[in-house]
Design a protein around this motif. Structure first.
Motif, short mmCIF file in Angstrom:
data_model
loop_
_atom_site.label_atom_id
_atom_site.label_comp_id
_atom_site.label_asym_id
_atom_site.label_seq_id
_atom_site.Cartn_x
_atom_site.Cartn_y
_atom_site.Cartn_z
N LEU A 84 49.24 37.69 33.87
CA LEU A 84 47.96 37.50 33.19
C LEU A 84 48.21 37.20 31.72
O LEU A 84 49.04 37.85 31.08
N LEU A 86 47.18 37.78 28.51
CA LEU A 86 46.30 38.68 27.79
C LEU A 86 45.99 38.20 26.38
O LEU A 86 44.98 38.58 25.80
N ARG A 89 42.49 36.73 26.49
CA ARG A 89 41.45 37.48 27.19
C ARG A 89 40.88 38.59 26.32
O ARG A 89 41.59 39.23 25.55
N THR A 94 38.68 42.58 30.40
CA THR A 94 39.86 42.60 31.26
C THR A 94 40.12 44.00 31.79
O THR A 94 40.51 44.17 32.96
N GLU A 97 37.88 44.44 34.71
CA GLU A 97 38.29 43.64 35.86
C GLU A 97 39.47 44.27 36.58
O GLU A 97 39.49 44.36 37.82
#
Length: 274
Positions: A84, A86, A89, A94, A97
């Motif tokens: 991911l 980050l 984001r 996040t 999620e």
């Protein structure tokens, strides 16, 4: 040594629920999926693999939607982000999620995280590529606060919020395992946050000295998962001798029939290394 797969799930390949079921039926322990929110068409940043950027980078599905579908179709398969991005984001969104997926899957989530390589992609998200490492570190610290406290707050250079409430909290305690991707420059991040190091496709002869270096930096043994691992049995045996915890075989993005045929071939490796 556990055996999973790492792949790009796109709108042109096998659907994630079917992929998850095929993997679980054949004994693979995990599915890790890549993330790119978009690809800027300027293509200023060179592709680290050299040559043209593969088509799959342009067409990746959202990782949390993808992994939710895979988790819903399975009972034991571990679902992970690999990795991911980050730096691109919001940490509050996040955190929710990741916790929601962990809640839904009954604690089968691994949170693989990296800083990314595509600088113009980061810039489109308002991220300065020069400071992305510090930014990711702060976002990880803030997410941990959200996961572990009923009243969470964080005040840093890049992330700043007064007390908030956010549920669900993760099923995994204290929170889902964090696997940190990257090379030597990520070792300090692995030392601070990492339940494991996610080593990207390093052959055994390069991996061995880096594992020793990571032990020195972290001051402890750090489990290693090799992302995008070779499918050659001899190479996998070398990883096992080095003490690698998990290998993620590189699975190309293909339609269902071709994916099924390939997984049937690769499933023999699962039996060898379990």
């Amino acid at each position: 040594m556990r055996v999973g797969v790492s792949t790009f799930v796109t709108d042109e390949g096998i659907k994630p629920d079917i992929l998850g079921l095929l993997l679980e039926e054949r004994g693979f322990d995990s599915l890790f999926v890549a993330e790119h929110t978009h690809i800027p068409l300027s293509r200023r940043t060179p592709y680290p693999g050299g040559g043209e950027l593969p088509r799959k980078y342009y067409r990746t599905l959202d990782p949390f939607v993808t992994l939710t579908a895979a988790a819903a179709a399975t009972q034991t398969l571990i679902v992970g982000t690999g990795v991911l991005l980050l730096a691109q984001r919001d940490p509050i969104t996040t955190a929710k999620e990741v916790a929601s997926l962990d809640h839904f899957s009954d604690g089968r989530v691994i949170f693989g995280v990296g800083v990314g390589w595509n600088e113009e992609e980061m810039e489109n998200h308002g991220t300065n590529p020069r400071t992305r490492g510090r930014l990711v570190n702060e976002r990880l610290r803030a997410m941990i606060e959200i996961w572990t406290r009923d009243s969470a707050e964080y005040h840093g250079e890049f992330v700043d919020f007064d007390p908030i409430a956010s549920w669900p909290k993760p099923v995994s305690k204290p929170y889902p395992p964090i696997y940190v991707g990257g090379g030597r420059r990520a070792f300090a991040r692995v030392a601070e946050f990492g339940d494991a190091w996610l080593a990207n496709g390093l052959p055994p002869e390069r991996l061995a000295p880096m594992m020793e270096e990571l032990r020195r930096v972290a001051g402890r043994e750090v489990p290693v998962t090799v992302f995008g691992a070779s499918r050659e049995r001899e190479v996998l045996e070398e990883y096992e001798r080095l003490g690698v915890d998990r290998v993620l075989l590189d699975l190309p993005t293909l339609p269902e029939p071709e994916t099924t045929e390939l997984l049937d071939e690769l499933s023999g490796l699962v039996d060898v290394f379990l």
